[in-house]
Design a protein around this motif. Structure first.
Motif, PDB file in Angstrom:
ATOM      1  N   CYS A 102       0.849  -1.197   0.000  1.00  0.00           N
ATOM      2  CA  CYS A 102       0.000   0.000   0.000  1.00  0.00           C
ATOM      3  C   CYS A 102       0.884   1.246   0.000  1.00  0.00           C
ATOM      4  O   CYS A 102       1.993   1.245   0.553  1.00  0.00           O
ATOM      5  CB  CYS A 102      -0.920   0.012   1.219  1.00  0.00           C
ATOM      6  SG  CYS A 102      -2.133  -1.342   1.236  1.00  0.00           S
ATOM      7  N   ASP A 103       0.351   2.338  -0.612  1.00  0.00           N
ATOM      8  CA  ASP A 103       1.110   3.585  -0.664  1.00  0.00           C
ATOM      9  C   ASP A 103       0.983   4.326   0.663  1.00  0.00           C
ATOM     10  O   ASP A 103       0.288   3.861   1.570  1.00  0.00           O
ATOM     11  CB  ASP A 103       0.629   4.436  -1.838  1.00  0.00           C
ATOM     12  CG  ASP A 103      -0.826   4.845  -1.704  1.00  0.00           C
ATOM     13  OD1 ASP A 103      -1.377   4.738  -0.575  1.00  0.00           O
ATOM     14  OD2 ASP A 103      -1.425   5.248  -2.708  1.00  0.00           O
ATOM     15  N   ARG A 107      -3.427   3.064   0.210  1.00  0.00           N
ATOM     16  CA  ARG A 107      -4.163   2.525  -0.931  1.00  0.00           C
ATOM     17  C   ARG A 107      -3.311   1.434  -1.578  1.00  0.00           C
ATOM     18  O   ARG A 107      -2.086   1.538  -1.633  1.00  0.00           O
ATOM     19  CB  ARG A 107      -4.481   3.620  -1.943  1.00  0.00           C
ATOM     20  CG  ARG A 107      -5.448   4.666  -1.396  1.00  0.00           C
ATOM     21  CD  ARG A 107      -5.824   5.688  -2.462  1.00  0.00           C
ATOM     22  NE  ARG A 107      -6.792   6.642  -1.945  1.00  0.00           N
ATOM     23  CZ  ARG A 107      -8.102   6.422  -1.894  1.00  0.00           C
ATOM     24  NH1 ARG A 107      -8.586   5.283  -2.359  1.00  0.00           N
ATOM     25  NH2 ARG A 107      -8.917   7.340  -1.407  1.00  0.00           N
ATOM     26  N   VAL A 108      -3.989   0.428  -2.099  1.00  0.00           N
ATOM     27  CA  VAL A 108      -3.298  -0.735  -2.637  1.00  0.00           C
ATOM     28  C   VAL A 108      -2.527  -0.363  -3.890  1.00  0.00           C
ATOM     29  O   VAL A 108      -3.078   0.255  -4.819  1.00  0.00           O
ATOM     30  CB  VAL A 108      -4.290  -1.870  -2.947  1.00  0.00           C
ATOM     31  CG1 VAL A 108      -3.567  -3.053  -3.592  1.00  0.00           C
ATOM     32  CG2 VAL A 108      -5.017  -2.319  -1.682  1.00  0.00           C
ATOM     33  N   LEU A 109      -1.245  -0.744  -3.905  1.00  0.00           N
ATOM     34  CA  LEU A 109      -0.416  -0.582  -5.093  1.00  0.00           C
ATOM     35  C   LEU A 109      -0.252  -1.910  -5.828  1.00  0.00           C
ATOM     36  O   LEU A 109      -0.292  -1.951  -7.062  1.00  0.00           O
ATOM     37  CB  LEU A 109       0.965  -0.043  -4.710  1.00  0.00           C
ATOM     38  CG  LEU A 109       1.031   1.408  -4.227  1.00  0.00           C
ATOM     39  CD1 LEU A 109       2.448   1.747  -3.788  1.00  0.00           C
ATOM     40  CD2 LEU A 109       0.589   2.355  -5.348  1.00  0.00           C
ATOM     41  N   TYR A 110      -0.092  -2.999  -5.024  1.00  0.00           N
ATOM     42  CA  TYR A 110       0.170  -4.279  -5.685  1.00  0.00           C
ATOM     43  C   TYR A 110      -0.180  -5.418  -4.722  1.00  0.00           C
ATOM     44  O   TYR A 110       0.031  -5.324  -3.512  1.00  0.00           O
ATOM     45  CB  TYR A 110       1.640  -4.391  -6.103  1.00  0.00           C
ATOM     46  CG  TYR A 110       1.959  -5.677  -6.829  1.00  0.00           C
ATOM     47  CD1 TYR A 110       1.655  -5.817  -8.181  1.00  0.00           C
ATOM     48  CD2 TYR A 110       2.536  -6.754  -6.150  1.00  0.00           C
ATOM     49  CE1 TYR A 110       1.923  -7.008  -8.843  1.00  0.00           C
ATOM     50  CE2 TYR A 110       2.810  -7.942  -6.815  1.00  0.00           C
ATOM     51  CZ  TYR A 110       2.497  -8.060  -8.161  1.00  0.00           C
ATOM     52  OH  TYR A 110       2.753  -9.236  -8.817  1.00  0.00           O
ATOM     53  N   THR A 111      -0.707  -6.493  -5.293  1.00  0.00           N
ATOM     54  CA  THR A 111      -0.918  -7.754  -4.569  1.00  0.00           C
ATOM     55  C   THR A 111      -0.437  -8.889  -5.458  1.00  0.00           C
ATOM     56  O   THR A 111      -0.565  -8.822  -6.690  1.00  0.00           O
ATOM     57  CB  THR A 111      -2.406  -7.976  -4.236  1.00  0.00           C
ATOM     58  OG1 THR A 111      -3.164  -7.917  -5.452  1.00  0.00           O
ATOM     59  CG2 THR A 111      -2.919  -6.940  -3.256  1.00  0.00           C
ATOM     60  N   GLN A 122      -7.073  -9.387  -9.066  1.00  0.00           N
ATOM     61  CA  GLN A 122      -5.734  -8.805  -9.052  1.00  0.00           C
ATOM     62  C   GLN A 122      -5.629  -7.616 -10.011  1.00  0.00           C
ATOM     63  O   GLN A 122      -4.935  -6.640  -9.716  1.00  0.00           O
ATOM     64  CB  GLN A 122      -4.701  -9.884  -9.417  1.00  0.00           C
ATOM     65  CG  GLN A 122      -3.264  -9.465  -9.161  1.00  0.00           C
ATOM     66  CD  GLN A 122      -2.302 -10.623  -9.347  1.00  0.00           C
ATOM     67  OE1 GLN A 122      -2.692 -11.696  -9.830  1.00  0.00           O
ATOM     68  NE2 GLN A 122      -1.048 -10.423  -8.963  1.00  0.00           N
ATOM     69  N   ARG A 178      -5.914  -2.495  -7.525  1.00  0.00           N
ATOM     70  CA  ARG A 178      -5.037  -1.334  -7.347  1.00  0.00           C
ATOM     71  C   ARG A 178      -5.874  -0.080  -7.108  1.00  0.00           C
ATOM     72  O   ARG A 178      -6.851   0.186  -7.800  1.00  0.00           O
ATOM     73  CB  ARG A 178      -4.151  -1.151  -8.570  1.00  0.00           C
ATOM     74  CG  ARG A 178      -3.145  -0.017  -8.404  1.00  0.00           C
ATOM     75  CD  ARG A 178      -2.161   0.010  -9.536  1.00  0.00           C
ATOM     76  NE  ARG A 178      -1.189   1.080  -9.342  1.00  0.00           N
ATOM     77  CZ  ARG A 178      -0.151   1.302 -10.124  1.00  0.00           C
ATOM     78  NH1 ARG A 178       0.056   0.508 -11.182  1.00  0.00           N
ATOM     79  NH2 ARG A 178       0.687   2.303  -9.883  1.00  0.00           N
ATOM     80  N   GLY A 179      -5.479   0.708  -6.102  1.00  0.00           N
ATOM     81  CA  GLY A 179      -6.173   1.939  -5.751  1.00  0.00           C
ATOM     82  C   GLY A 179      -7.202   1.767  -4.651  1.00  0.00           C
ATOM     83  O   GLY A 179      -7.731   2.761  -4.133  1.00  0.00           O
TER      84      GLY A 179
END
Length: 463
Positions: free
Chosen positions: A31-32, A36-40, A54, A58-59
């Motif tokens: 997360c940034d 907020r999600v950047l990558y999984t 997936q 993101r976001g």
């Protein structure tokens, strides 16, 4: 052209990085700084199938992601059944996260270690490691350790185990007391060397005096600590504490028992025996064994009471044997006394029986003597008549017969007594006539107090 090649290289590197992250074994989410999600990676979506796909995740904000997972029926932590409480707690943890935190969570029936770490640029990486098998193994190990501890504690005497480096591994609660120490001392002095140093400084070995004549020159030369110990002991006056050098030699000398083959004096740690605890005087029986690759196992048993009972039993047995010997001596004395008493009674009876014929013989002899004196006087005075001569001859014949009869009676009594006595004291077999033997027995029993007429023998003679 170079710029285009550079962009292509960067794109290829980015794809390689994403492919590597996607293939990472543990699920994780990045997360940034705004959470907020950047990558999984793919493993994250396998762990949380209710999360957005997936390509769409993101976001997403972290709170929205939590609510999506909970709404999809997932229960990230069964320990907190209230979803709102769970969300509040997780958001508070994220807000307070400054470095790295570890926690555990049960997800899908499996136990995971959750690692959250805030990077220097403010991003947060959350990864999940499945520790179910590890946790089960740890719990099994703890159960086994508890069983081992219970088994060790159940050992009747003292128990202690050391590794090959002589470090204490396991001991039960009875060992410190038997060994003359405490549990705290063992824990603070974790191996035999430290314990020996403690005992040396405490003065346990102050009275240790080795005999120089018990060792050869080669043994002393090949054993430096022995040479040092003998030299220091020779220089130390009685009553003076050992120097640090001598105490170090004492410790090394004791440690030599644990080497293969033991010490040069034959003392080997791998043996069994007994020792007496200083102060309490308790007698301890021990058995110490060594297993290559494992170490040393020692068993200690307090046999003070058993030794005392054995000593008391031995003393009681000795006393009983002495009493038995005294009793047998008393019995022998009583038997001898009874024999003497019987012999005395028998002799008295024999004397009584002999007294009659001997008395008659004596009376007859004195009567004959008196009559002979009167006869001589009448003869010398010329006054002897024929009738007086005949009377004197009859008197002599009668007296001689009386003497013969009573002397024979006395002789018969003596011979019967001799024969019966010989038969009682000799085991040799011989031929004898039963009739005369019984008659002799009756005669010998007569003096023992039998009344006339109470004992008779009837013998049917052959021929």
């Amino acid at each position: 052209m170079d710029g285009e090649n550079g962009k292509q290289g960067q794109g290829r590197a980015a794809r390689l990085l994403l492919d590597s992250l996607d293939g990472y074994a543990d699920p994780f989410v990045l997360c940034d700084p705004d959470d907020r999600v950047l990558y999984t990676n793919a493993r994250y979506h396998e762990l949380f199938p209710a999360a957005p796909p997936q390509g769409e995740i993101r976001g997403w904000g972290f709170e929205a992601l939590l609510r999506r997972v909970l709404a999809g029926g997932e229960t990230p932590d069964p320990g907190i059944p209230d979803p709102e409480e769970f969300i509040r707690l997780r958001l508070a943890q994220r807000a307070a996260l400054a470095g790295r935190s570890l926690s555990e969570a049960t997800i899908g029936g499996r136990l995971f270690r959750r690692v959250e770490e805030r990077t220097p640029n403010g991003c947060v990486i959350t990864s999940y490691s499945d520790i179910t098998d590890l946790k089960q193994a740890q719990e099994a190990a703890e159960r086994n350790a508890a069983r081992l501890a219970a088994a060790v504690e159940a050992i009747p005497g003292g128990f202690m185990m050391m590794d090959e480096g002589l470090n204490y591994l396991v001991w039960n609660s009875r060992y410190p007391g038997i060994g003359g120490t405490t549990d705290a001392v063992i824990r603070s002095h974790g191996n035999v060397r430290e314990t020996l140093w403690l005992q040396a400084r405490r003065g346990d070995y102050d009275d240790l005096r080795l005999d120089p004549g018990a060792f050869t020159a080669g043994q002393v030369a090949d054993t430096p600590c022995l040479a040092t110990l003998l030299r220091c002991q020779a220089a130390r006056p009685p009553g003076q504490r050992p120097t640090e050098e001598e105490m170090e030699a004492q410790v090394e000398w004791h440690l030599l028992r644990f080497r293969p083959g033991g010490r040069v004096d034959g003392d080997n740690a791998e043996r069994e025996g007994t020792f007496r605890v200083a102060g309490s005087g308790a007698v301890i029986e021990f058995r110490r064994t060594y297993t290559p690759g494992l170490g040393w196992v020692s068993l200690y048993t307090d046999v003070t009471e058993r030794m005392r009972e054995a000593e008391e039993t031995a003393a009681a047995r000795a006393a009983a044997e002495r009493a038995l010997a005294d009793l047998r001596a008393a019995q022998a004395s009583l038997v001898q006394a009874e024999k003497l008493a019987s012999l005395g009674g028998l002799v008295a009876g024999i004397a009584h029986e002999l007294n009659t014929p001997i008395g008659i013989t004596y009376t007859a002899a004195t009567h004959l003597k008196d009559q002979a004196a009167r006869f001589r006087a009448r003869l010398e005075g010329g006054q002897l008549r024929r009738a007086e001569l005949d009377e004197f001859l009859d008197l002599v014949a009668e007296g001689a017969a009386l003497l013969e009869a009573n002397a024979g009676r006395a002789s018969q009594l003596v011979q019967s007594f001799k024969n019966v006595s010989a038969d009682r004291t000799h085991d040799e077999r011989r031929r004898f006539e039963l009739g005369p033997a019984l008659e002799e027995l009756v005669v010998s029993l007569g003096p023992a107090g039998a009344r006339p007429g109470t004992c008779s023998a009837w013998i049917a003679r052959r021929g």
